[in-house]
Design an enzyme around this catalytic site. Structure first.
Site, mmCIF file in Angstrom:
data_model
loop_
_atom_site.group_PDB
_atom_site.id
_atom_site.type_symbol
_atom_site.label_atom_id
_atom_site.label_comp_id
_atom_site.label_asym_id
_atom_site.label_seq_id
_atom_site.Cartn_x
_atom_site.Cartn_y
_atom_site.Cartn_z
ATOM 1 N N THR A 260 0.823 -1.222 0.000
ATOM 2 C CA THR A 260 0.000 0.000 0.000
ATOM 3 C C THR A 260 0.856 1.271 0.000
ATOM 4 O O THR A 260 2.002 1.247 0.449
ATOM 5 C CB THR A 260 -0.955 0.014 1.220
ATOM 6 O OG1 THR A 260 -0.176 -0.100 2.403
ATOM 7 C CG2 THR A 260 -1.967 -1.111 1.151
ATOM 8 N N ARG B 133 -9.368 -1.077 2.359
ATOM 9 C CA ARG B 133 -10.076 -1.518 1.152
ATOM 10 C C ARG B 133 -9.479 -2.810 0.569
ATOM 11 O O ARG B 133 -10.093 -3.439 -0.287
ATOM 12 C CB ARG B 133 -10.169 -0.408 0.121
ATOM 13 C CG ARG B 133 -8.856 0.014 -0.438
ATOM 14 C CD ARG B 133 -9.041 0.761 -1.727
ATOM 15 N NE ARG B 133 -9.659 2.070 -1.529
ATOM 16 C CZ ARG B 133 -10.005 2.869 -2.526
ATOM 17 N NH1 ARG B 133 -9.850 2.465 -3.761
ATOM 18 N NH2 ARG B 133 -10.518 4.045 -2.303
ATOM 19 N N LYS C 116 2.293 -4.820 3.455
ATOM 20 C CA LYS C 116 3.507 -3.997 3.464
ATOM 21 C C LYS C 116 3.079 -2.552 3.233
ATOM 22 O O LYS C 116 2.843 -2.132 2.106
ATOM 23 C CB LYS C 116 4.504 -4.424 2.398
ATOM 24 C CG LYS C 116 5.875 -3.817 2.703
ATOM 25 C CD LYS C 116 6.686 -3.471 1.494
ATOM 26 C CE LYS C 116 6.397 -2.125 0.899
ATOM 27 N NZ LYS C 116 6.600 -0.961 1.785
ATOM 28 N N SER D 26 3.490 1.602 3.143
ATOM 29 C CA SER D 26 4.593 2.448 2.692
ATOM 30 C C SER D 26 5.545 2.696 3.856
ATOM 31 O O SER D 26 5.113 2.908 4.993
ATOM 32 C CB SER D 26 4.047 3.784 2.186
ATOM 33 O OG SER D 26 5.123 4.686 2.025
ATOM 34 N N GLU D 27 6.829 2.705 3.566
ATOM 35 C CA GLU D 27 7.834 2.998 4.599
ATOM 36 C C GLU D 27 7.669 4.417 5.144
ATOM 37 O O GLU D 27 8.159 4.752 6.217
ATOM 38 C CB GLU D 27 9.259 2.769 4.074
ATOM 39 C CG GLU D 27 9.639 3.533 2.815
ATOM 40 C CD GLU D 27 9.167 2.858 1.516
ATOM 41 O OE1 GLU D 27 8.137 2.144 1.537
ATOM 42 O OE2 GLU D 27 9.810 3.069 0.480
ATOM 43 N N THR E 45 2.827 3.348 -11.278
ATOM 44 C CA THR E 45 2.722 2.444 -12.422
ATOM 45 C C THR E 45 4.024 1.660 -12.585
ATOM 46 O O THR E 45 3.994 0.460 -12.876
ATOM 47 C CB THR E 45 2.399 3.268 -13.690
ATOM 48 O OG1 THR E 45 1.218 4.032 -13.395
ATOM 49 C CG2 THR E 45 2.122 2.392 -14.882
ATOM 50 N N GLY F 136 4.110 -1.080 -9.996
ATOM 51 C CA GLY F 136 3.030 -2.015 -10.339
ATOM 52 C C GLY F 136 3.432 -2.957 -11.460
ATOM 53 O O GLY F 136 3.177 -4.168 -11.393
ATOM 54 N N GLU G 114 -3.626 -1.257 -8.652
ATOM 55 C CA GLU G 114 -4.352 0.003 -8.863
ATOM 56 C C GLU G 114 -3.265 1.062 -9.008
ATOM 57 O O GLU G 114 -2.550 1.342 -8.054
ATOM 58 C CB GLU G 114 -5.283 0.255 -7.667
ATOM 59 C CG GLU G 114 -6.367 1.266 -7.954
ATOM 60 C CD GLU G 114 -5.963 2.649 -7.521
ATOM 61 O OE1 GLU G 114 -5.505 3.419 -8.396
ATOM 62 O OE2 GLU G 114 -6.099 2.969 -6.336
ATOM 63 N N CYS H 145 -4.727 9.516 -6.497
ATOM 64 C CA CYS H 145 -4.672 9.064 -7.893
ATOM 65 C C CYS H 145 -5.923 9.485 -8.669
ATOM 66 O O CYS H 145 -5.961 9.361 -9.888
ATOM 67 C CB CYS H 145 -4.455 7.557 -7.959
ATOM 68 S SG CYS H 145 -5.514 6.662 -6.847
ATOM 69 N N GLU I 249 1.552 12.143 -13.851
ATOM 70 C CA GLU I 249 0.734 12.384 -12.665
ATOM 71 C C GLU I 249 1.483 13.401 -11.792
ATOM 72 O O GLU I 249 2.601 13.128 -11.352
ATOM 73 C CB GLU I 249 0.562 11.048 -11.934
ATOM 74 C CG GLU I 249 -0.604 11.021 -11.008
ATOM 75 C CD GLU I 249 -0.830 9.630 -10.428
ATOM 76 O OE1 GLU I 249 0.097 8.809 -10.419
ATOM 77 O OE2 GLU I 249 -1.950 9.382 -9.972
ATOM 78 N N ILE I 250 0.872 14.567 -11.553
ATOM 79 C CA ILE I 250 1.586 15.642 -10.850
ATOM 80 C C ILE I 250 1.757 15.305 -9.368
ATOM 81 O O ILE I 250 2.789 15.508 -8.778
ATOM 82 C CB ILE I 250 0.839 16.989 -11.001
ATOM 83 C CG1 ILE I 250 0.668 17.326 -12.480
ATOM 84 C CG2 ILE I 250 1.572 18.106 -10.266
ATOM 85 C CD1 ILE I 250 -0.323 18.438 -12.754
ATOM 86 N N PHE I 251 0.722 14.791 -8.758
ATOM 87 C CA PHE I 251 0.723 14.465 -7.326
ATOM 88 C C PHE I 251 1.149 15.666 -6.478
ATOM 89 O O PHE I 251 1.979 15.571 -5.569
ATOM 90 C CB PHE I 251 1.598 13.232 -7.051
ATOM 91 C CG PHE I 251 0.791 12.077 -6.530
ATOM 92 C CD1 PHE I 251 -0.244 11.540 -7.286
ATOM 93 C CD2 PHE I 251 1.036 11.532 -5.255
ATOM 94 C CE1 PHE I 251 -1.018 10.488 -6.805
ATOM 95 C CE2 PHE I 251 0.272 10.483 -4.762
ATOM 96 C CZ PHE I 251 -0.750 9.963 -5.546
HETATM 97 P P1 ADP Z 1 4.516 6.196 -4.580
HETATM 98 O O1 ADP Z 1 5.259 6.929 -5.657
HETATM 99 O O2 ADP Z 1 3.094 6.527 -4.473
HETATM 100 O O3 ADP Z 1 5.248 6.164 -3.277
HETATM 101 P P2 ADP Z 1 5.374 3.526 -4.992
HETATM 102 O O4 ADP Z 1 4.912 2.613 -6.065
HETATM 103 O O5 ADP Z 1 6.827 3.887 -4.973
HETATM 104 O O6 ADP Z 1 4.411 4.749 -5.106
HETATM 105 O O7 ADP Z 1 5.032 2.931 -3.566
HETATM 106 C C1 ADP Z 1 3.843 2.243 -3.278
HETATM 107 C C2 ADP Z 1 4.188 1.052 -2.395
HETATM 108 O O8 ADP Z 1 5.033 0.174 -3.138
HETATM 109 C C3 ADP Z 1 4.940 1.412 -1.139
HETATM 110 O O9 ADP Z 1 4.507 0.564 -0.076
HETATM 111 C C4 ADP Z 1 6.368 1.111 -1.510
HETATM 112 O O10 ADP Z 1 7.186 0.816 -0.388
HETATM 113 C C5 ADP Z 1 6.174 -0.129 -2.342
HETATM 114 N N1 ADP Z 1 7.301 -0.454 -3.216
HETATM 115 C C6 ADP Z 1 8.165 0.380 -3.836
HETATM 116 N N2 ADP Z 1 9.068 -0.322 -4.546
HETATM 117 C C7 ADP Z 1 8.776 -1.635 -4.375
HETATM 118 C C8 ADP Z 1 9.330 -2.872 -4.843
HETATM 119 N N3 ADP Z 1 10.389 -2.901 -5.657
HETATM 120 N N4 ADP Z 1 8.744 -4.018 -4.451
HETATM 121 C C9 ADP Z 1 7.659 -3.994 -3.643
HETATM 122 N N5 ADP Z 1 7.106 -2.888 -3.174
HETATM 123 C C10 ADP Z 1 7.638 -1.719 -3.529
#
Ligand code: ADP
Length: 440
Positions: free
Chosen positions: A110, A121, A136, A138-139, A191, A194, A211, A245, A342-344
């Site tokens: 996420t 969700r 997992k 986001s960090e 993306t 993903g 997504e 998004c 995507e500007i974000f």
């Molecule tokens: P954003 O730009 O919105 O941070 P990311 O796709 O980088 O989008 O991050 C969304 C999630 O995917 C976060 O939980 C992030 O830690 C994780 N993520 C980023 N890189 C990887 C990877 N190589 N493998 C698995 N998860 C990842």
């Protein structure tokens, strides 16, 4: 955490699956319902946690908690409606059934923009179906995930059913992808990541529902209710400082009302209050980090170098840190990077158009297809444009439609599958066809 902790979490989810999946739907439902109650009971503290770790205004954060809880409540109810089928048999001595069964251990990855909402969700439908989950988060925003998991435990959702691993994203991600025990990956994020996860999931043929990014057009026709369009365009653009998004990424305004609308929009944007998310009457907090501000800055600079003009804002806010001024950029062309990426962030690129056909062409000229908005008082036009838009979510004279009961997901490179709603359950279910023979 890294590989070892992720493997431990997967084992614990795998072991818990045999018990959790065998509970009756009503038993799982009761526990989910209790989780909903606890999330609502703690909505103020959870909201504060979200604001502190993510930055959005407290009011928006509490709305996120209520919406996250709403998903848990919705899927507590849907748990009881996972129906199978009895099919007409091709032979007189046979019977055919369809059973729907939980897919197994789910890996849920996420993002930080909705630290609690994105977890709810994914986890709520998974648990409703009888799956167990390794999350997992986001960090950048792990705390809301931990709080949600603690409340899940307090609701009687047994240890092992919901596991949280935080830390080294690629390491954790690879361990989830490599494990044959994980049968499904659900992901919300960029993306680029993903696509990596989709490729990685191929090795063990996991179900995947990513997504991904959006590039939402917000189209205002000459015949629109301008006041309604103004209100909605502000909300869809500046909510969460533009970091969702489904945020408006391109504002398409028809030439007949262009000047009038931009004047009104500029005054409204200038009066948005930017301050830390815990303050009173805040409209916009900071961006998530320095990298996010730099991305916004470079898109704005690039657009200016290509002939676009700053109408409002266009630079870092004088509060410093990662605050950025609510911004409007006019004279944007759809070919510019600012209209393709995507500007974000809190920047509204405005594109002027002449005809309905042109608006549709511009709106669809992107690889994304998540959300789109259109404002018109012409009912035929609203149907025509709505049908022509290559988007999974379309707001007609409406800018907000997040609801647990509404399917959420995109066309084209915005992703696969749908979240929320009755359609969201299918992502966590396998279909088993059972043939019963020798019926005499
Ligand atoms: P954003 O730009 O919105 O941070 P990311 O796709 O980088 O989008 O991050 C969304 C999630 O995917 C976060 O939980 C992030 O830690 C994780 N993520 C980023 N890189 C990887 C990877 N190589 N493998 C698995 N998860 C990842």
């Amino acid at each position: 955490m890294g590989e070892r902790e992720t493997k431990d979490a997967i084992s614990s989810a795998y072991n818990a699956f045999s018990h959790w999946s065998k509970l009756t739907a009503a038993e799982r439902s009761t526990r989910l319902r209790k989780w909903y109650d606890l999330l609502i009971e703690h909505k103020e503290e959870l909201g504060q946690l979200i604001t502190l770790e993510q930055g959005k205004p407290l009011k928006e954060a509490i709305t996120e908690v209520v919406s996250a809880a709403g998903h848990v409540e919705f899927f507590a109810e849907e748990a009881k409606r996972v129906y199978g089928d009895i099919l007409p048999s091709p032979l007189p001595d046979r019977r055919l059934f369809v059973l729907k069964q939980p897919v197994g251990v789910v890996g849920a990855i996420t993002p930080w923009n909705f630290p609690l909402g994105m977890i709810a969700r994914k986890v709520a439908p998974a648990l409703a179906c009888g799956c167990t989950v390794v999350i997992k988060p986001s960090e950048l925003t792990p705390l809301s995930a931990l709080a949600a998991a603690e409340l899940a435990l307090q609701s009687g959702i047994p240890p092992g059913v919901l596991n949280v691993v935080m830390g080294d994203a690629p390491n954790i991600g690879n361990s989830i992808l490599e494990s044959p025990q994980v049968r499904k990956i659900t992901f919300t994020g960029s993306t680029a990541v993903g696509k990596k996860l989709m490729a990685g999931a191929a090795e063990t043929v996991k179900k995947v529902s990513p997504e991904l990014g959006g590039n939402a057009p917000f189209i205002i026709f000459d015949d629109a209710d301008l006041e309604a369009a103004l209100k909605a365009s502000l909300a869809t653009k500046f909510r969460n400082s533009g970091q969702t998004c489904i945020c408006t990424n391109r504002l398409l305004v028809q030439e007949g009302i262009y000047d009038k609308f931009i004047n009104a929009f500029s005054s409204a944007v200038q009066s948005l209050k930017v301050v830390n998310g815990l303050s009173e009457d805040v409209a916009q907090g900071p961006l998530i980090n320095e990298a996010a501000v730099q991305k916004v800055e470079s898109l704005v600079q690039h657009a200016i170098s290509q002939g676009a003009k700053v109408v409002v804002g266009g630079k870092r806010h004088n509060l410093g840190f990662t605050f950025y001024e609510p911004t409007i950029i006019s004279d944007v062309k759809n070919e510019m990077l600012i209209a393709r990426e995507e500007i974000f962030g809190p920047v509204t690129p405005v594109i002027r158009f002449k005809t309905e056909e042109e608006a549709i062409q511009i709106a669809n000229d992107t690889e994304s297809g998540l959300a789109a908005y259109l404002f018109t008082n012409n009912i035929q036009r609203s149907w025509r444009v709505c049908e022509a838009l290559e988007y999974g979510i379309v707001g007609v004279n409406d800018g907000m439609f997040a609801s647990p009961g509404a399917p959420f997901g995109g066309f084209k490179q915005s992703g696969l599958g749908r979240e929320s709603s009755k359609y969201g359950l299918d992502e966590y279910l396998e279909i088993k066809c059972v043939c019963l023979g020798n019926m005499g």
